[in-house]
Design a protein around this motif. Sequence first.
Motif, PDB file in Angstrom:
ATOM      1  N   VAL A 267      21.181  41.372 116.864  1.00 58.37           N
ATOM      2  CA  VAL A 267      21.927  41.449 115.760  1.00 58.37           C
ATOM      3  C   VAL A 267      21.401  40.055 114.789  1.00 58.37           C
ATOM      4  CG1 VAL A 267      24.106  40.853 114.662  1.00 58.37           C
ATOM      5  CG2 VAL A 267      24.028  42.126 116.615  1.00 58.37           C
ATOM      6  N   ILE A 268      21.110  39.072 115.145  1.00 59.48           N
ATOM      7  CA  ILE A 268      20.796  38.089 114.434  1.00 59.48           C
ATOM      8  C   ILE A 268      19.021  37.989 114.344  1.00 59.48           C
ATOM      9  CG2 ILE A 268      22.500  36.589 115.097  1.00 59.48           C
ATOM     10  CD1 ILE A 268      20.957  35.007 116.978  1.00 59.48           C
ATOM     11  N   SER A 269      18.316  38.832 115.173  1.00 50.24           N
ATOM     12  CA  SER A 269      16.891  38.582 115.267  1.00 50.24           C
ATOM     13  C   SER A 269      16.196  39.158 113.673  1.00 50.24           C
ATOM     14  CB  SER A 269      16.209  39.516 116.287  1.00 50.24           C
ATOM     15  OG  SER A 269      16.414  40.707 116.130  1.00 50.24           O
ATOM     16  N   PHE A 270      16.831  39.909 113.014  1.00 51.15           N
ATOM     17  CA  PHE A 270      16.373  40.686 111.778  1.00 51.15           C
ATOM     18  C   PHE A 270      14.926  41.548 111.986  1.00 51.15           C
ATOM     19  CE2 PHE A 270      18.923  37.030 110.048  1.00 51.15           C
ATOM     20  CZ  PHE A 270      19.290  37.506 108.763  1.00 51.15           C
ATOM     21  N   VAL A 271      14.872  41.847 113.296  1.00 49.96           N
ATOM     22  CA  VAL A 271      13.766  42.650 113.524  1.00 49.96           C
ATOM     23  C   VAL A 271      14.379  44.097 113.904  1.00 49.96           C
ATOM     24  CG1 VAL A 271      11.797  43.167 115.037  1.00 49.96           C
ATOM     25  CG2 VAL A 271      12.480  40.923 114.120  1.00 49.96           C
ATOM     26  N   GLY A 272      14.218  45.015 113.070  1.00 50.91           N
ATOM     27  CA  GLY A 272      14.402  46.623 113.618  1.00 50.91           C
ATOM     28  C   GLY A 272      13.390  47.183 113.801  1.00 50.91           C
ATOM     29  N   SER A 273      13.750  48.648 113.827  1.00 47.13           N
ATOM     30  CA  SER A 273      12.850  49.608 113.956  1.00 47.13           C
ATOM     31  C   SER A 273      12.081  49.321 115.181  1.00 47.13           C
ATOM     32  CB  SER A 273      11.960  49.860 112.873  1.00 47.13           C
ATOM     33  OG  SER A 273      11.169  51.080 112.839  1.00 47.13           O
ATOM     34  N   ILE A 274      10.712  49.976 115.330  1.00 48.04           N
ATOM     35  CA  ILE A 274      10.010  49.538 116.693  1.00 48.04           C
ATOM     36  C   ILE A 274       9.457  48.222 116.561  1.00 48.04           C
ATOM     37  CG2 ILE A 274       9.310  52.199 116.701  1.00 48.04           C
ATOM     38  CD1 ILE A 274       6.632  51.526 115.593  1.00 48.04           C
TER      39      ILE A 274
ATOM     40  N   CYS B  58      12.458  54.703 111.528  1.00 53.23           N
ATOM     41  CA  CYS B  58      12.819  53.486 110.390  1.00 53.23           C
ATOM     42  C   CYS B  58      14.284  53.282 110.396  1.00 53.23           C
ATOM     43  CB  CYS B  58      12.499  53.619 109.001  1.00 53.23           C
ATOM     44  SG  CYS B  58      13.066  52.540 107.824  1.00 53.23           S
ATOM     45  N   SER B  59      14.986  52.174 110.864  1.00 56.18           N
ATOM     46  CA  SER B  59      16.174  52.077 110.844  1.00 56.18           C
ATOM     47  C   SER B  59      16.936  52.289 109.421  1.00 56.18           C
ATOM     48  CB  SER B  59      16.617  50.581 111.334  1.00 56.18           C
ATOM     49  OG  SER B  59      16.008  50.412 112.639  1.00 56.18           O
ATOM     50  N   PHE B  60      16.388  51.651 108.458  1.00 59.45           N
ATOM     51  CA  PHE B  60      16.725  51.641 107.095  1.00 59.45           C
ATOM     52  C   PHE B  60      16.687  53.395 106.767  1.00 59.45           C
ATOM     53  CE2 PHE B  60      15.764  47.273 107.451  1.00 59.45           C
ATOM     54  CZ  PHE B  60      16.809  46.590 107.170  1.00 59.45           C
ATOM     55  N   GLY B  61      15.741  53.856 106.964  1.00 54.97           N
ATOM     56  CA  GLY B  61      15.712  55.345 106.719  1.00 54.97           C
ATOM     57  C   GLY B  61      16.639  56.076 107.191  1.00 54.97           C
ATOM     58  N   ALA B  62      16.833  55.804 108.608  1.00 49.96           N
ATOM     59  CA  ALA B  62      17.921  56.718 109.537  1.00 49.96           C
ATOM     60  C   ALA B  62      19.430  56.287 108.802  1.00 49.96           C
ATOM     61  CB  ALA B  62      18.117  56.215 110.752  1.00 49.96           C
ATOM     62  N   VAL B  63      19.663  55.231 108.444  1.00 50.65           N
ATOM     63  CA  VAL B  63      20.874  54.757 107.656  1.00 50.65           C
ATOM     64  C   VAL B  63      21.306  55.342 106.206  1.00 50.65           C
ATOM     65  CG1 VAL B  63      22.426  53.040 106.815  1.00 50.65           C
ATOM     66  CG2 VAL B  63      21.140  52.489 109.030  1.00 50.65           C
ATOM     67  N   ALA B  64      20.071  55.731 105.681  1.00 48.35           N
ATOM     68  CA  ALA B  64      20.211  56.101 104.239  1.00 48.35           C
ATOM     69  C   ALA B  64      20.469  57.757 104.370  1.00 48.35           C
ATOM     70  CB  ALA B  64      18.854  55.989 103.525  1.00 48.35           C
ATOM     71  N   ILE B  65      19.779  58.278 105.584  1.00 47.94           N
ATOM     72  CA  ILE B  65      19.841  59.522 105.391  1.00 47.94           C
ATOM     73  C   ILE B  65      21.166  60.062 106.352  1.00 47.94           C
ATOM     74  CG2 ILE B  65      18.658  61.834 106.812  1.00 47.94           C
ATOM     75  CD1 ILE B  65      16.203  60.423 106.686  1.00 47.94           C
ATOM     76  N   SER B  66      21.709  59.073 106.900  1.00 49.46           N
ATOM     77  CA  SER B  66      23.098  59.438 107.542  1.00 49.46           C
ATOM     78  C   SER B  66      24.007  59.291 106.474  1.00 49.46           C
ATOM     79  CB  SER B  66      23.332  58.558 109.011  1.00 49.46           C
ATOM     80  OG  SER B  66      23.547  57.211 108.271  1.00 49.46           O
ATOM     81  N   LYS B  67      23.953  58.466 105.483  1.00 46.06           N
ATOM     82  CA  LYS B  67      24.806  58.525 104.347  1.00 46.06           C
ATOM     83  C   LYS B  67      24.811  59.660 103.726  1.00 46.06           C
ATOM     84  CE  LYS B  67      25.392  56.771  99.632  1.00 46.06           C
ATOM     85  NZ  LYS B  67      24.506  56.321  98.482  1.00 46.06           N
ATOM     86  N   GLY B  68      23.872  60.454 103.340  1.00 41.62           N
ATOM     87  CA  GLY B  68      23.805  61.881 102.870  1.00 41.62           C
ATOM     88  C   GLY B  68      24.549  62.860 103.516  1.00 41.62           C
TER      89      GLY B  68
ATOM     90  N   TYR C 259       2.469  61.413 106.944  1.00 39.01           N
ATOM     91  CA  TYR C 259       1.601  60.178 107.627  1.00 39.01           C
ATOM     92  C   TYR C 259       1.963  59.084 106.889  1.00 39.01           C
ATOM     93  CZ  TYR C 259      -1.341  57.661 110.403  1.00 39.01           C
ATOM     94  OH  TYR C 259      -1.842  56.425 111.008  1.00 39.01           O
ATOM     95  N   ARG C 260       1.537  58.975 105.512  1.00 38.84           N
ATOM     96  CA  ARG C 260       1.461  57.854 104.581  1.00 38.84           C
ATOM     97  C   ARG C 260       2.910  57.290 104.449  1.00 38.84           C
ATOM     98  NH1 ARG C 260       2.967  57.366  99.766  1.00 38.84           N
ATOM     99  NH2 ARG C 260       3.363  59.511  99.496  1.00 38.84           N
ATOM    100  N   LYS C 261       3.928  58.402 104.203  1.00 40.82           N
ATOM    101  CA  LYS C 261       5.028  57.944 103.904  1.00 40.82           C
ATOM    102  C   LYS C 261       5.831  57.402 105.279  1.00 40.82           C
ATOM    103  CE  LYS C 261       7.142  61.848 102.727  1.00 40.82           C
ATOM    104  NZ  LYS C 261       8.219  62.830 102.275  1.00 40.82           N
ATOM    105  N   GLU C 262       5.487  57.904 106.505  1.00 38.05           N
ATOM    106  CA  GLU C 262       5.886  57.243 107.476  1.00 38.05           C
ATOM    107  C   GLU C 262       5.522  55.900 107.660  1.00 38.05           C
ATOM    108  OE1 GLU C 262       7.979  58.512 109.829  1.00 38.05           O
ATOM    109  OE2 GLU C 262       8.163  60.345 108.886  1.00 38.05           O
ATOM    110  N   TRP C 263       4.201  55.489 107.681  1.00 37.69           N
ATOM    111  CA  TRP C 263       3.773  54.255 107.701  1.00 37.69           C
ATOM    112  C   TRP C 263       4.331  53.372 106.705  1.00 37.69           C
ATOM    113  CZ3 TRP C 263       1.802  51.059 110.860  1.00 37.69           C
ATOM    114  CH2 TRP C 263       0.855  51.560 111.919  1.00 37.69           C
ATOM    115  N   SER C 264       4.663  53.852 105.485  1.00 37.01           N
ATOM    116  CA  SER C 264       5.220  52.777 104.180  1.00 37.01           C
ATOM    117  C   SER C 264       6.550  52.389 104.819  1.00 37.01           C
ATOM    118  CB  SER C 264       5.405  53.724 103.177  1.00 37.01           C
ATOM    119  OG  SER C 264       6.429  54.909 103.069  1.00 37.01           O
ATOM    120  N   MET C 265       7.338  53.294 105.667  1.00 35.25           N
ATOM    121  CA  MET C 265       8.930  52.627 105.882  1.00 35.25           C
ATOM    122  C   MET C 265       8.612  51.670 107.021  1.00 35.25           C
ATOM    123  SD  MET C 265      11.186  56.329 105.710  1.00 35.25           S
ATOM    124  CE  MET C 265      10.270  57.256 106.822  1.00 35.25           C
ATOM    125  N   ILE C 266       7.648  51.963 107.993  1.00 41.59           N
ATOM    126  CA  ILE C 266       8.004  50.747 109.207  1.00 41.59           C
ATOM    127  C   ILE C 266       6.858  49.650 109.095  1.00 41.59           C
ATOM    128  CG2 ILE C 266       8.740  52.735 110.571  1.00 41.59           C
ATOM    129  CD1 ILE C 266       5.944  52.887 111.950  1.00 41.59           C
TER     130      ILE C 266
END
Length: 467
Positions: free
Chosen positions: A279-286, A71-81, A224-231
């Motif tokens: 950049v302008i597509s708003f579609v991230g992750s997979i 998950c792009s947002f998950g990766a960014v949040a973890i990298s902040k930590g 597995y449930r958490k992974e699905w919830s993110m993407i």
Amino acid sequence: MQAALIDGILESLRIGVGFLWMATWAIIMGLVITSLVQVYVSKERMANVLGEGDLSGLAKATVFGAASSGCSFGAVAISKGLFKKGAHAVNFLAFMFASTNLIVELGLMILILLGWEFLLAELLGGVILISVMALLVHLTLPENLFEQVRQELNQRDHEQGTTEDPTCGMEGKDEYSLVTDGGETLKFCSEGCMETYQQEAASSGGWRDELLSWGGWYKVGNQYRKEWSMIWTDVIAGFLISGFVIVFVPQRVWNTLFLQGDGLLVSAENAIMGVAIAVISFVGSIGNVPFAVALWGGGVSFAGVIAFVYADLITIPVLNVYRKYYGWKVMLYILGVFFVTMAFTGFLMEQLFAALDIIPNLAGGQTASEQTYFELNYTFYLNIIAFALSGFLLYVYRRGLGAPGQYRDPVCGMRTDDSGPSLTHDGETYYFCSDQCKRSFEKRPSEFAQQHPQVSETGSSQSHEHH
């Protein structure tokens, strides 16, 4: 006109859902593998990537990222930590690249929808992305700015009482907290992460023993449930958008945006434009993989398509997260470094693959509109197997088979013990994983009171009267 529009919408849905059907087994299998890795391999994730920006730290960050969520947002949040705890800039940026470009589920999706050539470009390109980015950062990094931002970030989070989830590194929340035996208060980003921490504290034995127990599979099901919830939102959006792009975006649009023909200039322009579209597509992750299929079918070059796939870390929503975390200057620096890295790597991949003569035929022969998606073939049987595996994991999680804790929270179903919040209703005592669930029960007790609080040895709930 109206009939043509309706036909176009139906065709868009057929293609989008068809793409999703083709890739479902790959997504599920990839997430299962990711969940297994998350539960049984990545135990010392934070420590592995902290330290100096040397080759060892870069390699650890890459391995850590590849074993983490897609998950792009998950990766960014973890990298902040990681950054807050002292990770060098090149390491936390490498972590983000690896966790969004070198993961199993993304690779399987690319293989199914775009072919092995794109998969090879994704894997090889992922390593080159990190190498090019590391070189650029070492040449251009404004160290004083990053150190100042790190101090400000730590100070701000300290003043706001913000802490990182010890299981995943994302931001912890007050409603998901617990006190350890040593008196330390830990905050988690979700009930799932708090539950994972409790499971790990209560578990014993190696991973082989864990996988032979219900408790081990419960952990995998929870992850597995958490992974699905993110993407899942990115996945659904990506597939549906791809169908509409294929049907409704005319060929002249792609011909205008992307130069046609051969040569270094055309390849470079296509790579740059591919990143700009991302950049302008708003579609991230997979979710950007099916969108890439639409670009490939529209005649965009190999460089443009693979650069687009690389660029899910600089979509506008993700850039806004960088801005909120680090401020405008660092956000613009990350955008610049990532943009150059992604466009250059896309350009380089096309030149390399052209030299090796392994660039696939444009659009893969058959167009998306000509394809038949729902038929009795290997995809059907693989999806059946994947659905069965997914159902098994979710069943184990929902029933709480092997999960720690004598009681079940009547609101969320999570197992808990008698050390947390509790209340008595109609002579029955209920235990909760958090104050938030307790408040939900207090607001609507009739809705949740039918859930008996004590869990039997088989994982089902049974009544437990307190006198």
